[in-house]
Design an enzyme around this catalytic site. Structure first.
Site, PDB file in Angstrom:
ATOM      1  N   GLU A 178       0.801  -1.216   0.000  1.00  0.00           N
ATOM      2  CA  GLU A 178       0.000   0.000   0.000  1.00  0.00           C
ATOM      3  C   GLU A 178       0.836   1.269   0.000  1.00  0.00           C
ATOM      4  O   GLU A 178       0.301   2.373  -0.197  1.00  0.00           O
ATOM      5  CB  GLU A 178      -0.948  -0.004   1.202  1.00  0.00           C
ATOM      6  CG  GLU A 178      -2.056  -1.056   1.064  1.00  0.00           C
ATOM      7  CD  GLU A 178      -2.974  -1.134   2.265  1.00  0.00           C
ATOM      8  OE1 GLU A 178      -2.578  -0.668   3.347  1.00  0.00           O
ATOM      9  OE2 GLU A 178      -4.095  -1.651   2.114  1.00  0.00           O
ATOM     10  N   GLU A 196       7.257 -21.901   7.649  1.00  0.00           N
ATOM     11  CA  GLU A 196       7.684 -21.043   8.757  1.00  0.00           C
ATOM     12  C   GLU A 196       8.706 -21.740   9.659  1.00  0.00           C
ATOM     13  O   GLU A 196       9.370 -21.091  10.460  1.00  0.00           O
ATOM     14  CB  GLU A 196       6.494 -20.585   9.585  1.00  0.00           C
ATOM     15  CG  GLU A 196       5.869 -21.633  10.469  1.00  0.00           C
ATOM     16  CD  GLU A 196       4.737 -21.053  11.301  1.00  0.00           C
ATOM     17  OE1 GLU A 196       4.893 -21.039  12.536  1.00  0.00           O
ATOM     18  OE2 GLU A 196       3.716 -20.623  10.731  1.00  0.00           O
TER      19      GLU A 196
END
Length: 273
Positions: free
Chosen positions: A80, A111
């Site tokens: 953004e 992960e």
């Protein structure tokens, strides 16, 4: 001993029996607690912002690294920045364990690999001017730990965002931001309170940095790009607000200035001189 984010929340033990209104009240109470936890971490957030600014004003970049919800929030915040502040996509970069596929699909196994983040950071040419912020609600994601260790070895500034104290990611970071959100509404579902706190913190970090780097005038997005009708209208309004010119004149000035807000404002000022 369980971390706070993995404990059962006594306030929601019987949420499965609650009516809809009660469920929502319980969730909103915890949402408010998440915001309060961020408020208690402002000093730590400020320290991270200032350290990142010192590197970024010399051309450094900001990297977020995370897994699952934490990784997605980092990618979201980074993605953004270009449309909001007009910066290049490489200025703020979000990296998630498992790559772009993990934005839509769960890839939890990634992960647990401490080497993957180093590979991802190397691909971007991480250097000593850069900053790396690791995000992990529980604070022990191996992907994040490994990435922070590699970042430190490359001379980059390191920090972390977590909802628990005394975590593995804090142990390998120069600075830590702890938003003590406590037990989740649904036990262990850190996409809820912890994720809300992370989103707030990431917004604050990136926005503060863009302000300090000069991408905001007063409280206006001065470097917007005219990528759609909505943004063109917003740009016209911004030029009008700053210059005092009517919107028709503001639009004409933008047309003559390749839709550059700063240039359009200067054009109007020079015409008024």
């Amino acid at each position: 001993m369980k971390s706070k984010t993995e404990m059962r929340n006594p306030a929601t033990l019987h949420i499965d029996k609650a009516d809809t209104a009660t469920m929502l009240r319980l969730m909103q109470t915890e949402n408010e607690n998440a915001a309060k936890a961020v408020g208690q971490a402002l000093e730590a957030i400020g320290a991270v912002v200032d350290h990142c600014y010192e590197r970024m004003k010399r051309g450094g970049r900001l990297f977020y690294i995370g897994c699952g919800t934490s990784g997605r929030l980092g990618v979201l915040d980074a993605s953004e920045c270009p449309p909001t502040f007009g910066v290049d996509a490489g200025v703020v970069v979000g990296l998630i364990a498992g790559g772009d596929r993990a934005l839509r699909y769960a890839t939890e196994g990634t992960e647990d690999n401490p080497d993957l983040a180093a590979v991802d950071l190397k691909a971007h040419g991480l250097c000593e001017k850069d900053c790396v912020i690791g995000i992990s609600a529980a604070g022990g994601a191996a992907y994040v730990v490994g990435g922070l260790k590699y970042a430190a070895s490359a001379g980059a500034y390191t920090a972390c965002i977590t909802s628990n104290e005394h975590t593995a990611i804090a142990a390998v970071s120069e600075d830590e931001i702890v938003t003590d959100t406590g037990a989740e509404v649904i036990t262990g579902s850190t996409r809820m309170k912890a994720g809300t706190a992370q989103k707030l913190v990431l917004n604050m970090i990136s926005t503060s940095l863009m302000i300090k780097l000069g991408y905001v005038y007063e409280n206006l997005m001065i470097n917007l790009k005219p990528s759609n009708v909505k943004l063109k209208r917003r740009m016209i309004g911004i030029v009008s607000d700053i210059s005092g010119a009517a919107e028709e004149r503001a639009e004409a000035a933008l047309d003559c200035s390749d839709w550059n807000i700063r240039a359009a404002v200067e054009k109007i000022k020079s015409e008024n001189a």
